[in-house]
Design an enzyme around this catalytic site. Structure first.
Site, PDB file in Angstrom:
ATOM      1  CG  HIS A 160      -1.867   1.001   1.438  1.00 55.31           C
ATOM      2  ND1 HIS A 160      -1.559   2.303   1.762  1.00 55.31           N
ATOM      3  CD2 HIS A 160      -3.216   0.956   1.341  1.00 55.31           C
ATOM      4  CE1 HIS A 160      -2.663   3.008   1.853  1.00 55.31           C
ATOM      5  NE2 HIS A 160      -3.693   2.221   1.599  1.00 55.31           N
ATOM      6  CG  ASP A 210       0.621  -2.125   6.114  1.00 55.45           C
ATOM      7  OD1 ASP A 210       0.384  -1.698   4.973  1.00 55.45           O
ATOM      8  OD2 ASP A 210      -0.221  -2.075   7.033  1.00 55.45           O
ATOM      9  CD  GLN A 258      -6.544  -4.492   4.345  1.00 55.06           C
ATOM     10  OE1 GLN A 258      -7.516  -5.170   4.659  1.00 55.06           O
ATOM     11  NE2 GLN A 258      -6.654  -3.205   4.085  1.00 55.06           N
ATOM     12  CE  LYS A 309      -7.121  -0.006   6.210  1.00 56.45           C
ATOM     13  NZ  LYS A 309      -7.590   0.512   4.936  1.00 56.45           N
ATOM     14  CB  CYS A 335      -3.675   3.120  -1.612  1.00 54.01           C
ATOM     15  SG  CYS A 335      -4.890   4.349  -1.213  1.00 54.01           S
TER      16      CYS A 335
END
Lengths: 124, 410
Positions: free
Chosen positions: B119, B197, B200, B223, B368
């Site tokens: 991303h 990261d 997700q 999220k 993104c």
């Protein structure tokens, strides 16, 4: 299906003025990197009027329909009047209400045409 | 897993007399009532500032705020709450590392490694840092099954200072086997600093940062059923303690004189100013909610749903799917493109516009992740994503919707 009205689908499936020529007077590229719409517009002038206009492009149905309708609309138009064309004129041509995102798609052809004639400089 | 539909007030809303088929949790998740209640309770019953007052409601605010921090620490397997820093979102967490760690430690000609599937928030900060410092940025590619090219990765990390890697791709759904990969990487390069990261992964999988053995881990609250405006940076104590503050001001100081200031220990060293108190408390409530259901159960539910979606989507003619073939290799993110009978692309904007007529919410564009789309030679994609409140019924609606798109524009 409100947004995809007959006229839009027609221009999307059978775009007018689609293609490229060897020696245009002006050639201008424009794109929206955020969504991937891209267009190349070619203008052939006769004096201070648009004699012929061609475009090739990749993108969504709204964008392609808008490009086709705009090219049809500006054939024979004077550069003076072309410079005066606005967002409202495009919306009238397309005949539907658009969200902010789709508005960018519909306006890209006009933005590109304006870039093209601004490159010519004042007058004419 | 029990049905959770009744817990999400947004799912009761009707547009055009129809229900909302929300398939964009990768962009942001819906909020369950307990989270909304916790936020509202703070705002109505004890909306005082934290760490300031000695009066009852301020003590309560501080207590609930720190309790949320503890819940989150346990949720991600952190050994101590000191390592959980509240930020605005994953993007801010990653930028904090790039500024506070990166600017001090990356020098000219150092190597920084990242991947093509990142991303922008886990790509642009490292690209910018490398440019500023004259460091070399290596971008590792994907293989034919849309997974990280492990051979290329293991070569790239030799002698590198930092690796920034996503746990799960927000476009391809690829789950990177970070536990295994990091073990291999640390054998080759024991000193490399690894930033994960987790935007997700935290919502969809059980996560344990100690087992993963990364140095930093970032995720966003919105999220994972929490409100917007709150996120978390987790970091190893020994690395956080050495870093300079990110922002300066109230809360993060120990002592301020006219000539000099000293700073708090972690985590407060990195939390300048009044934090997003209600956001943190809301995120704590989200963690409670997810723990009650069980992250393993959520993963099972999503994996089965993704398998069903991939099967059904594959049956459609004129569709191309992107991402690993097996549902077990991916989380509930499915990106695809629809083509006309003659093989021309139906632009993702048009696809999502027509799907919207039936309240099917998907994302269209580059999500993104422009470098990834460039590498795959794609202008844009349509992305549908699933979470605990989605069902086979939602997948069937999506299929119906795509068939309608082909009918109108195909």
């Amino acid at each position: 299906m409100d947004i995809y009205r007959e006229n839009i689908l027609d221009h999307y499936r059978n775009p007018r003025n689609y293609g490229k020529v060897a020696n245009p007077d002006i050639s201008q590229f424009g794109d929206n990197p955020l969504c991937g719409d891209s267009i190349e517009i070619q203008l052939i002038l006769k004096g201070s009027k648009i004699s012929q206009v061609y475009f090739i492009g990749k993108g969504c149905a709204i964008f392609l329909a808008s490009a086709s309708m705009l090219c049809e609309h500006i054939r024979g138009m004077s550069l003076v009047n072309l410079r005066k064309l606005s967002k409202d004129d495009i919306l009238e041509l397309i005949g539907i209400t658009l969200s902010l995102t789709r508005l960018k798609c519909a306006l890209l052809p006009l933005v590109t045409v304006h870039k093209a004639v601004n490159a010519l400089g004042k007058g004419g | 897993m029990r049905s959770v539909l009744a817990d999400f007030p947004l799912l009761k809303i009707r547009i055009r007399n129809k229900r909302i088929v929300y398939l964009d949790s990768t962009a942001t998740s819906l909020k369950p009532q307990p989270v909304l209640d916790a936020i509202n309770k703070y705002n109505t019953q004890y909306s005082a500032n934290v760490f300031r007052g000695l009066y009852d409601i301020s003590e309560k605010a501080t207590f609930e705020f720190e309790k949320a921090r503890e819940k989150i620490a346990n949720f991600i397997g952190a050994s101590t709450t000191k390592e959980v820093i509240f930020v605005r979102n994953a993007t801010e967490a990653l930028n904090l590392v790039a500024v506070s760690w990166g600017k001090e430690n990356i020098k000219k000609n150092d190597v920084v490694v990242t991947t093509i599937m990142e991303h922008h928030s886990n790509f642009v900060p490292w690209q910018n840092l490398s440019e500023e410092k004259g460091a070399k940025l290596k971008v590792v590619g994907v293989d034919r099954d849309y997974k990280i090219d492990e051979t290329e990765l293991l070569l790239a990390v030799k002698g590198a200072k930092l690796l920034a890697l996503t746990h799960i791709s927000n476009v391809l759904g690829t789950i990177n086997p970070v536990l295994k990969i990091i073990k291999k990487i640390r054998k080759i390069n024991p000193d490399i600093v690894i930033v994960i990261d987790g935007a997700q992964s935290v919502p969809h999988l059980p996560v344990n940062v100690a087992k993963i053995n990364c140095d930093f881990f970032a995720f966003s609250g919105h999220k994972v059923l929490g409100p917007t405006g709150i996120g978390v940076l987790w970091g190893k104590t020994k690395i956080l303690e050495k870093m300079k503050p990110y922002m300066y001001g109230g809360e993060m100081i120990n002592r301020v004189t006219i000539s000099k200031s000293t700073f708090q220990d972690i985590p407060l060293k990195f939390e300048a100013g009044t934090p997003n108190i209600s956001g943190a408390i809301g995120l704590g409530a989200a963690v409670d909610y997810l723990n009650a259901i069980g992250m393993d159960n959520i993963r099972k539910h999503e994996e089965a749903l993704t398998k069903f979606a991939l099967e059904e989507l594959s049956k459609l003619p004129n569709i191309t799917l992107y991402g690993p073939k097996r549902a077990s290799d991916r989380c509930g993110v499915v990106s695809f493109n629809v083509f006309t009978k003659k093989g021309y692309l139906i632009h993702p904007h048009d696809v999502s516009q027509i799907l919207n007529e039936d309240n099917i919410c998907v994302r269209s564009g580059h999500h993104c992740a422009m470098p990834l789309h460039d590498r795959l030679d794609l202008v844009a994609t349509v992305r549908a994503s699933f979470y605990l409140y989605n069902s086979r019924r939602d997948v069937r609606e999506l299929i119906k919707g795509i068939k309608k798109v082909v009918k109108i524009l195909g």
